[in-house]
Structures are given as structure tokens and as C-alpha cells.
Design a protein around this motif. Sequence first.
Motif, PDB file in Angstrom:
ATOM      1  N   ALA A   1      -0.953  -3.700 -11.550  1.00 50.49           N
ATOM      2  CA  ALA A   1      -1.802  -2.653 -10.988  1.00 50.49           C
ATOM      3  C   ALA A   1      -2.865  -3.274 -10.083  1.00 50.49           C
ATOM      4  O   ALA A   1      -3.271  -4.422 -10.292  1.00 50.49           O
ATOM      5  N   PRO A   2      -3.318  -2.544  -9.072  1.00 46.00           N
ATOM      6  CA  PRO A   2      -4.302  -3.103  -8.134  1.00 46.00           C
ATOM      7  C   PRO A   2      -5.589  -3.563  -8.798  1.00 46.00           C
ATOM      8  O   PRO A   2      -6.228  -4.505  -8.335  1.00 46.00           O
ATOM      9  N   GLU A   3      -5.981  -2.900  -9.891  1.00 45.00           N
ATOM     10  CA  GLU A   3      -7.247  -3.262 -10.527  1.00 45.00           C
ATOM     11  C   GLU A   3      -7.176  -4.578 -11.287  1.00 45.00           C
ATOM     12  O   GLU A   3      -8.204  -5.131 -11.700  1.00 45.00           O
ATOM     13  N   GLY A   4      -5.970  -5.126 -11.462  1.00 41.78           N
ATOM     14  CA  GLY A   4      -5.840  -6.410 -12.133  1.00 41.78           C
ATOM     15  C   GLY A   4      -6.146  -6.309 -13.626  1.00 41.78           C
ATOM     16  O   GLY A   4      -5.999  -5.255 -14.252  1.00 41.78           O
TER      17      GLY A   4
ATOM     18  N   SER B   1       3.109   5.867  -3.663  1.00 40.07           N
ATOM     19  CA  SER B   1       4.201   6.691  -4.185  1.00 40.07           C
ATOM     20  C   SER B   1       3.979   6.929  -5.680  1.00 40.07           C
ATOM     21  O   SER B   1       3.128   6.288  -6.303  1.00 40.07           O
ATOM     22  N   PRO B   2       4.735   7.867  -6.293  1.00 43.60           N
ATOM     23  CA  PRO B   2       4.503   8.190  -7.704  1.00 43.60           C
ATOM     24  C   PRO B   2       4.702   6.990  -8.634  1.00 43.60           C
ATOM     25  O   PRO B   2       5.703   6.269  -8.536  1.00 43.60           O
ATOM     26  N   THR B   3       3.740   6.776  -9.510  1.00 43.25           N
ATOM     27  CA  THR B   3       3.799   5.714 -10.517  1.00 43.25           C
ATOM     28  C   THR B   3       3.221   6.245 -11.818  1.00 43.25           C
ATOM     29  O   THR B   3       2.571   7.290 -11.853  1.00 43.25           O
ATOM     30  N   HIS B   4       3.441   5.495 -12.890  1.00 38.08           N
ATOM     31  CA  HIS B   4       2.851   5.811 -14.195  1.00 38.08           C
ATOM     32  C   HIS B   4       2.091   4.609 -14.727  1.00 38.08           C
ATOM     33  O   HIS B   4       2.528   3.459 -14.549  1.00 38.08           O
ATOM     34  N   ASP B   5       0.968   4.879 -15.377  1.00 40.63           N
ATOM     35  CA  ASP B   5       0.374   3.872 -16.245  1.00 40.63           C
ATOM     36  C   ASP B   5       0.828   4.195 -17.662  1.00 40.63           C
ATOM     37  O   ASP B   5       1.622   5.120 -17.880  1.00 40.63           O
TER      38      ASP B   5
ATOM     39  N   PRO C   1       6.817   2.181 -11.530  1.00 43.41           N
ATOM     40  CA  PRO C   1       7.262   3.062 -10.440  1.00 43.41           C
ATOM     41  C   PRO C   1       8.125   4.186 -10.989  1.00 43.41           C
ATOM     42  O   PRO C   1       9.055   3.957 -11.769  1.00 43.41           O
ATOM     43  N   ALA C   2       7.819   5.410 -10.556  1.00 44.03           N
ATOM     44  CA  ALA C   2       8.458   6.581 -11.153  1.00 44.03           C
ATOM     45  C   ALA C   2       9.887   6.795 -10.676  1.00 44.03           C
ATOM     46  O   ALA C   2      10.654   7.490 -11.357  1.00 44.03           O
TER      47      ALA C   2
ATOM     48  N   ALA D   1       0.832  -1.208   0.000  1.00 40.98           N
ATOM     49  CA  ALA D   1       0.000   0.000   0.000  1.00 40.98           C
ATOM     50  C   ALA D   1       0.867   1.259   0.000  1.00 40.98           C
ATOM     51  O   ALA D   1       0.561   2.234  -0.699  1.00 40.98           O
ATOM     52  N   ARG D   2       1.961   1.231   0.769  1.00 41.32           N
ATOM     53  CA  ARG D   2       2.857   2.396   0.800  1.00 41.32           C
ATOM     54  C   ARG D   2       3.507   2.617  -0.556  1.00 41.32           C
ATOM     55  O   ARG D   2       3.606   3.760  -1.043  1.00 41.32           O
ATOM     56  N   LEU D   3       3.938   1.546  -1.191  1.00 44.62           N
ATOM     57  CA  LEU D   3       4.570   1.681  -2.500  1.00 44.62           C
ATOM     58  C   LEU D   3       3.583   2.199  -3.538  1.00 44.62           C
ATOM     59  O   LEU D   3       3.919   3.079  -4.345  1.00 44.62           O
ATOM     60  N   LEU D   4       2.368   1.675  -3.518  1.00 43.65           N
ATOM     61  CA  LEU D   4       1.377   2.099  -4.500  1.00 43.65           C
ATOM     62  C   LEU D   4       0.947   3.549  -4.290  1.00 43.65           C
ATOM     63  O   LEU D   4       0.426   4.181  -5.222  1.00 43.65           O
TER      64      LEU D   4
END
Length: 219
Positions: free
Chosen positions: A133-136, A96-100, A143-144, A91-94
Motif C-alpha cells: 500500500a502507498p502508506e507503507g 482502480s478498485p482494490t481492497h484492504d 487488487p479487486a 498511480a493508474r493501478l492504485l
Amino acid sequence: MDEREQAERLSTELADWLDGLGLLPHLAEAGLPTVERTAAGQAIWREGDGMPLSPERLRELETELRGQGEDPAHAVPVGLLQVARRAETRARLLASPTHDHASLAAVRGTSENATRFAVTKAGNERRMLVVPAPEGGGAVLVPAFQLGEDGGVREELLAVLEPLLAAGGDPFAVWAWLTQPAALLGGQVPEQAAADPDEHDLVVTAAIHLGERLRATPR
């Protein structure tokens, strides 16, 4: 107190204990029976198929949960705690800044399709950390921290990523190691230390050692 009353009491005591430890949300992920509460606060434990636990199964569950350490009254369910900690780290990692693919395409100034192809290729070649991604549904996140201003993977991280990704372990474990202080580096954060020419080779060596441990870990 008859058997039914004893089982009801044990059900609630177990649920209250785990609730106090913050572990109730992680039961299913740990492969354990789950809990629901009645309007009166009574805890009802159910197996994965939805069936309530019998008094015998409930006592087995108590033994399983309290079977760590010499004093069952103060035992902590270590396996469940490990699941909870992994969930908290994820949860902490998700957060943080990420890109799709769409947001990374905007940074790179390319089409979303071209970016999707490039991300897939870089992930397969172990040149980019890509996580589910969490949505599967096959969606991924990048990760940015590993990217430069142009959206490309930082050159100094390529030799660090390769041995970690080659080990085929949990990408979230790789992400966590790269972005938090590491004992092998004297408390430095690997992705930051890799940018220092004087520390780069040490980070690569640490990544190789971690990759070897990940390979040796039973899955």
C-alpha cells in the motif's frame, strides 16, 4: 558571463526542460539530484544530502541527462522517462478498485484478522496478487480484478498468477500486465481472456513466458 552566472543559467535551463517533459517529480526516485525554485524562479539543484551542486557537478548532470541519442540538444533522459512511466502506471493501478483487509473482510463476511491471515497465506502460496500500500508500514492492498463476488480469487486466474508470482518480480508489473492489452495475446487483456475456456491455456502459457523473462531480469 562569469562561471556563477553560467551555472545559474544552466540550472534553470535544465529544470525548465525537465519540467516541460513532466519529469521533475521523479528525480529523487531515479536517484538524481532534485530541484527547488526561488521566489524569482531560479532553479537550485541539490544532492540527496541537501548540498547545492557545484558548477562542475551541474555540467556532469547535464551530460548524464542529455547523453541519449546523437543530438544532445534534443535528447530525452530515457532512464528518467522509464521511472516516470512506472510511476504513472502505479498511480493508474492504485486508482482502480482494490481492497484492504477491512473491506475484503466485509465482502467475505469474515473478521479482519481472519482475512489478514488468509491474504498473507494466499500471497505466500502464490495464489493471490498482493501489493504494498502507498502508506507503507507493511500495509497491503488486494487488487479487486482478481476476485469473484465472494471475495475469493477467481479460479481461472490461479494458474495464471502462480508463474508470475513465482518469478518474484515487481507486483505492480504483474498487476499491469494482467490488466492491460498484451501483445502475446493479440491485444487481449489477460485477466479477461483467462475467463474464456478457449483462451485460458494461451493466457497461462503467456504468463509462464513472462515469468521466465522476469526471472532473467537483473534486479
